[in-house]
Design a protein around this motif. Structure first.
Motif, mmCIF file in Angstrom:
data_model
loop_
_atom_site.group_PDB
_atom_site.id
_atom_site.type_symbol
_atom_site.label_atom_id
_atom_site.label_comp_id
_atom_site.label_asym_id
_atom_site.label_seq_id
_atom_site.Cartn_x
_atom_site.Cartn_y
_atom_site.Cartn_z
ATOM 1 N N TYR A 74 -6.401 107.302 55.976
ATOM 2 C CA TYR A 74 -5.513 107.881 54.960
ATOM 3 C C TYR A 74 -4.239 108.360 55.634
ATOM 4 O O TYR A 74 -4.284 109.242 56.490
ATOM 5 C CB TYR A 74 -6.203 109.055 54.256
ATOM 6 N N ASP A 75 -3.112 107.774 55.268
ATOM 7 C CA ASP A 75 -1.819 108.152 55.830
ATOM 8 C C ASP A 75 -0.930 108.773 54.756
ATOM 9 O O ASP A 75 -0.990 108.372 53.584
ATOM 10 C CB ASP A 75 -1.111 106.929 56.429
ATOM 11 N N VAL A 76 -0.108 109.729 55.173
ATOM 12 C CA VAL A 76 0.823 110.406 54.274
ATOM 13 C C VAL A 76 2.204 110.377 54.907
ATOM 14 O O VAL A 76 2.380 110.830 56.043
ATOM 15 C CB VAL A 76 0.390 111.865 54.020
ATOM 16 N N TRP A 77 3.185 109.863 54.170
ATOM 17 C CA TRP A 77 4.547 109.833 54.683
ATOM 18 C C TRP A 77 5.207 111.208 54.563
ATOM 19 O O TRP A 77 4.854 112.005 53.672
ATOM 20 C CB TRP A 77 5.367 108.801 53.913
ATOM 21 N N ASP A 78 6.183 111.434 55.399
ATOM 22 C CA ASP A 78 6.907 112.705 55.412
ATOM 23 C C ASP A 78 8.116 112.661 54.475
ATOM 24 O O ASP A 78 9.239 113.028 54.853
ATOM 25 C CB ASP A 78 7.350 113.041 56.845
ATOM 26 N N VAL A 79 7.895 112.221 53.253
ATOM 27 C CA VAL A 79 8.928 112.185 52.216
ATOM 28 C C VAL A 79 8.612 113.279 51.208
ATOM 29 O O VAL A 79 7.464 113.403 50.751
ATOM 30 C CB VAL A 79 8.971 110.812 51.513
ATOM 31 N N ALA A 80 9.594 114.068 50.856
ATOM 32 C CA ALA A 80 9.358 115.180 49.937
ATOM 33 C C ALA A 80 8.939 114.665 48.559
ATOM 34 O O ALA A 80 9.547 113.732 48.016
ATOM 35 C CB ALA A 80 10.614 116.039 49.814
ATOM 36 N N ASP A 81 7.908 115.260 48.019
ATOM 37 C CA ASP A 81 7.428 114.960 46.672
ATOM 38 C C ASP A 81 8.579 115.141 45.673
ATOM 39 O O ASP A 81 9.282 116.151 45.690
ATOM 40 C CB ASP A 81 6.289 115.932 46.349
ATOM 41 N N GLY A 82 8.773 114.129 44.817
ATOM 42 C CA GLY A 82 9.854 114.177 43.848
ATOM 43 C C GLY A 82 11.157 113.592 44.342
ATOM 44 O O GLY A 82 12.132 113.526 43.586
#
Length: 276
Positions: A74-82
């Motif tokens: 499971y990977d999560v990018w460092d882009v702000a939600d929204g």
């Protein structure tokens, strides 16, 4: 199968992959295949009390718990939600990422959606699809030998065109696995989503009590109001696939509409990728 399959599910937020394709992912993982979830944003907007920094860290921990529960990556990018945008930079980032995962099947949202992050996530997947095999695009990462099959997960939006499934799948036997994984998303399933539904006061206290509530009340609410479970909606398709008796009895199903931007879903690939 002689070789394990690779499934990549892409969502805009840390719980999106699981809500729409958690059953499919569980079936893949239990069969010994490789499963990767990617959230294109950090999920830092989805709460009524917590600020972005603490929420992003909390949601990252929740994805780690999901990964352990289902036995997936499971990977999560460092882009702000929204704030996800379909930029060239993000397209190249996705091309490189998908090439490294090397999936046989990619699942993600359709471009029809109320949330801009969902729409732009879908656009990025669509824009990256063909480029995966082009050597002169992102040349530092080897291109894929062939495009993967790309599919859309179910939604309820009708305009400009409704979701039309090519495959509807019985996931009854992994519903508990899906719920156990959803239980990891405490900030969403027990706080943010009930808050948005106006039902925060109905969420019980205690881990075991909440898990039971999730299986009864909350799952039923989600089934009634989102395409999380499409068994009744696509009952005819289930009967065609599984026969009158089994298809008529399926309680929880997930569906996929094949995108024209990926590889063609031949009969051989249909049997291989949707083996259950």
């Amino acid at each position: 199968m002689d070789e394990p399959l690779s499934l990549l599910v892409i969502g805009a937020h840390p719980d999106d992959c699981l809500i729409k394709a958690g059953g499919i992912a569980a079936k893949y993982a239990q069969a010994g295949h490789d499963v990767t979830f990617l959230s294109m944003t950090d999920g830092s907007a989805g709460h009524h009390e917590m600020g972005r920094t603490k929420l992003a860290a909390r949601r990252k921990r929740e994805t780690e718990a999901v990964a352990e529960t289902l036995g997936i990556d499971y990977d999560v990018w460092d882009v702000a939600d929204g704030e996800l945008m379909p930029t060239l930079e993000n397209r190249k980032r996705l091309i490189r990422y998908v090439r490294e995962v090397d999936p046989d099947l990619v699942l993600g949202p359709r471009p029809n959606d109320y949330h801009p992050d969902h729409r732009y996530c879908a656009r990025l997947v669509r824009d990256a699809a063909y480029m995966l095999i082009v050597p002169n695009v992102c040349p530092r990462v080897d291109p894929m030998d062939g495009n993967p099959v790309v599919g859309y997960v179910a939604d309820g939006f009708e305009k400009p065109n409704p979701f039309e499934p090519d495959v509807v799948l019985d996931v009854d036997d992994v519903v508990d696995d899906k719920l156990d994984a959803l239980h990891c998303h405490e900030s969403q399933l027990y706080e943010w989503l009930p808050y948005t539904f106006g039902e925060l006061d109905q969420v019980p206290e205690g881990d075991e009590t909440r898990r039971a509530w999730l299986g009864d009340e909350m799952l039923g609410h989600l089934e009634a109001n989102t395409p999380m479970n499409v068994a009744d909606r696509f009952r005819d398709e289930l009967i065609v696939r599984y026969g009158e008796d089994r298809g008529g009895d399926v309680g929880h199903a997930e569906a996929v509409e094949i995108s024209e931007y990926g590889a063609e879903l031949t009969d051989e690939k249909r049997d291989r990728l949707f083996f259950f």
